[in-house]
Design an enzyme around this catalytic site. Structure first.
Site, PDB file in Angstrom:
ATOM      1  N   GLN B 256       0.831  -1.211   0.000  1.00 48.17           N
ATOM      2  CA  GLN B 256       0.000   0.000   0.000  1.00 48.17           C
ATOM      3  C   GLN B 256       0.864   1.259   0.000  1.00 48.17           C
ATOM      4  O   GLN B 256       0.560   2.231  -0.677  1.00 48.17           O
ATOM      5  CB  GLN B 256      -0.958   0.029   1.200  1.00 48.17           C
ATOM      6  N   GLU B 323      -9.651   0.797   4.590  1.00 48.87           N
ATOM      7  CA  GLU B 323      -9.996   0.304   3.256  1.00 48.87           C
ATOM      8  C   GLU B 323      -9.766  -1.219   3.195  1.00 48.87           C
ATOM      9  O   GLU B 323     -10.621  -1.962   2.744  1.00 48.87           O
ATOM     10  CB  GLU B 323      -9.108   1.033   2.244  1.00 48.87           C
ATOM     11  N   HIS B 324      -8.573  -1.650   3.641  1.00 47.52           N
ATOM     12  CA  HIS B 324      -8.225  -3.078   3.627  1.00 47.52           C
ATOM     13  C   HIS B 324      -7.724  -3.499   4.999  1.00 47.52           C
ATOM     14  O   HIS B 324      -6.979  -2.760   5.634  1.00 47.52           O
ATOM     15  CB  HIS B 324      -7.052  -3.365   2.675  1.00 47.52           C
ATOM     16  N   ASP B 357      -6.417  -6.662  -5.233  1.00 46.12           N
ATOM     17  CA  ASP B 357      -6.262  -5.551  -6.180  1.00 46.12           C
ATOM     18  C   ASP B 357      -6.475  -6.006  -7.614  1.00 46.12           C
ATOM     19  O   ASP B 357      -6.814  -5.191  -8.473  1.00 46.12           O
ATOM     20  CB  ASP B 357      -4.851  -4.949  -6.078  1.00 46.12           C
TER      21      ASP B 357
END
Lengths: 426, 426
Positions: B256, B323-324, B357
């Site tokens: 990330q 988000e993750h 992703d």
């Protein structure tokens, strides 16, 4: 009121231009709203009290800004019993309808052995804006708060401008499960809900209708919190053949027109003589309406009568993408099934839109200003959100890793590639 | 990089403050965007060509602003076969996952005899913003366009700043069913999609990531068209016990961080010695990354290591609403099932976020900046909308009309009341 005939040359262009007429937030509103939001973020409660003094001519303090449990109870008790029962009836029906919208969680293992799925969870805290004065409607409270409660939202904070709270609004808040009510309106209320201010803790999403200042504030805080659609003036299209009673159809057209001089009512019919009867009936009914001034202005400035073959109607409705459309015809589904863009469809001669405003059970918060092209009415989905789930065993990971590495490398993201490759022992 | 220990006094306040650090659109961006949108609305294609000259240093005309079918074909052909196959593999998996999201229409008759329900229809036209240059990712095209195609959107218009189009992006556009590609970027691209400009016809909704100008423009056109969530910098939380290999976890954190100096990676572990090994491994891996500069800045400025008992982790994750989040622990569900706010959860030691992703099939467009509190990742739902249906026979209408009249009168809306009462013969 404008008249359009499908057979006239230039109909398509003229009608499209009429449909695309828009009302947008003037820039000055936005500048004021920016300052109000900045004040509330910087000064919190102090800003709210000052703005209440300035805009609402009301003195409040850290206690009186919140409507007490006793006031809510007393207000609800003061509500006329017939209205209180109607509120309970409406709430039960709205609850039942929105319960059916609850989506199932999913979990599955696909052919590659990857475990996938998602699960839904409710939002924790939601703010509901309820306009003040005569526009403080119990139905607004029900339509926004009941779906939130059905979703499992644990904190439902209502804000409404300082002033006398109508008993029916308090009865609806109690019935719907509103947790707290604050005397704050305008852009400052939106800012307080988004960022917190004094005793008002921030929420996760803000819903509910408001004036141009409220709408501009919602647009500005979007991202920090969720918001519902940006509400514009109400709209109705009534599709009616000549077999209808003109006075019923006129009443339906006026039921939207009375909301607001900016509201829009459109009659589409294949019967020109019938159209004339409806127009006469609209004029007749206007004279006896206490809301006649707004209704007359709306009908004069934004109303329309369209004479067109019924077979063309679905296409015309899609051009309008109306908030509401009634099909007061013998076989309503034949036309309605061909409509693609509408917030809500009312089928047959005995489904006036007003029943949808209150008690049908479906939500009356619907997309306006052609937003039905891309959005839906308020629903359970507004108060829940989805988390994706991904799980791999060794075989599943081995199936996914090579393509992951290939794509990450193609995108020039070597750490992405490495996080897969390193687990393949590379 | 910041270090937090759950047992330190003041942990809660310090960690909450860290989590709430925000980056917002500066006002100057918004002023520029307002002008750009006004130019495009006033001048259409002329404005686009002028802005391309000014900002992108490219001369375009009414023809060359559109990427031709031949260019798309040639670009797709030029894409390396391994990458092209990975794109097809990813697209097939994304398609299969999003197919499962299709909700059923509903139609039912309730106890009062009222026929209720709703039906879903696809949007007609969607615009996808794809950033330019190195950040033009084929996965962006797939994650935005494939769900739109699955939903049944008939026109998918992609916009991307003028410049060399990467073969993988063109291959992805072809694979995903993109209908048209335009060489226009920035706020002007958003304006062109929202209002139309020259040969670019308006769409109903705009999705896809972009810089601060694109995001500010999306906020401004919201209402005229739908938009997806306003994307912020990427984020990951990796929850890892001491049984993990430090180099795997370090790679995940960097996957990330390499996106953007503003990205955020957080390790939560109950093993302080392990945390030290991961930190050392992050430093070691940074040196060999071509994206090391962004990754190092991200890890330095926004990275964090949190030492906390695993049992506290679900609550900490909810505070972050990331988000993750990866659960690289022996029993991932035990913790993950208690998490309420997260865009996507990756379960176990063999589910690095990078597979999500690209190829897991779930969508990689996920809520950032704590928006997982109130919103979900991109899905089929973004490309369909719901129309409510209400139908009454005489008995059903008789059941609903009295409460409609009572509520309409309580709200001071006599035309609403009349549209029900008149059908009761009143």
């Amino acid at each position: 009121m404008r008249r359009f005939k499908f057979i006239d040359p230039g109909f398509e262009a003229a009608f499209t231009a009429f449909v695309e007429e828009r009302r947008e937030t003037p820039e000055e509103v936005d500048a004021v709203v920016r300052e109000v939001i900045a004040s509330v973020r910087a000064e919190g409660l102090e800003a709210l009290l000052r703005l209440a003094r300035q805009f609402d001519k009301v003195e409040l303090d850290a206690d009186s800004i919140r409507v007490s449990a006793e006031e809510i109870e007393a207000g609800a008790e003061a509500c006329h019993v017939e209205v209180r029962e109607a509120i309970a009836f409406a709430a039960a029906r709205i609850r039942a309808y929105h319960e059916r919208q609850r989506p199932a969680d999913q979990r599955f293992t696909d052919a590659a052995g990857v475990e996938l799925g998602w699960r839904w969870t409710p939002l924790e805290a939601v703010g509901i804006y309820v306009p003040g004065g005569r526009a403080a409607y119990p139905s607004t409270v029900l339509m926004n708060a009941v779906p939130a409660a059905v979703a499992g939202v644990s904190r439902i904070a209502m804000v409404t401008p300082p002033g006398r709270l109508q008993p029916a609004v308090l009865a609806a808040a109690k019935e719907a499960g509103v947790s707290e009510i604050w005397r704050v309106g305008g852009a400052q209320a939106v800012a307080a809900l988004a960022y917190g201010a004094g005793p008002i803790r921030p929420v996760d999403k803000i819903v509910g209708p408001g004036n141009a200042f409220v709408t501009a504030a919602k647009r500005r805080v979007y991202g920090a919190v969720g918001i519902d659609a940006l509400a514009g003036p109400s709209e109705i299209v009534v599709v009616a053949d000549g077999a209808n009673r003109p006075e019923w159809i006129a009443a339906d057209l006026l039921s939207q027109a009375e909301h607001d001089p900016a509201a829009q009512s459109i009659l589409i019919t294949d019967d020109e003589a019938f159209a004339g009867q409806v127009e006469a009936e609209v004029q007749a009914q206007l004279s006896s309406l206490s809301t006649g001034e707004a209704a007359a202005a709306s009908w004069r400035d934004h109303g329309a009568v369209v004479i067109a073959p019924l077979d063309e109607v679905p296409r015309l409705v899609d051009l309008i993408a109306p908030e509401h459309v009634e099909f007061a015809v013998a076989e309503p589904e034949q036309l309605a099934d061909r409509v693609r863009h509408a917030g809500a469809i009312f089928l047959g001669r005995l489904a006036p839109e007003a029943i949808g405003d209150y008690v049908a059970g479906s939500n009356h918060v619907l997309p306006t200003s052609r937003a039905a092209r891309f959005s839906s009415g308020l629903s359970l989905y507004d108060f829940i959100k989805r988390t994706s789930l991904v799980k791999c065993d060794e075989a599943a990971f081995a199936a996914l890793a090579p393509a992951t590495v290939a794509l990450a490398e193609a995108e020039g993201l070597p750490a992405h590639a490495r996080s897969a490759a390193i687990r393949m022992g590379q």
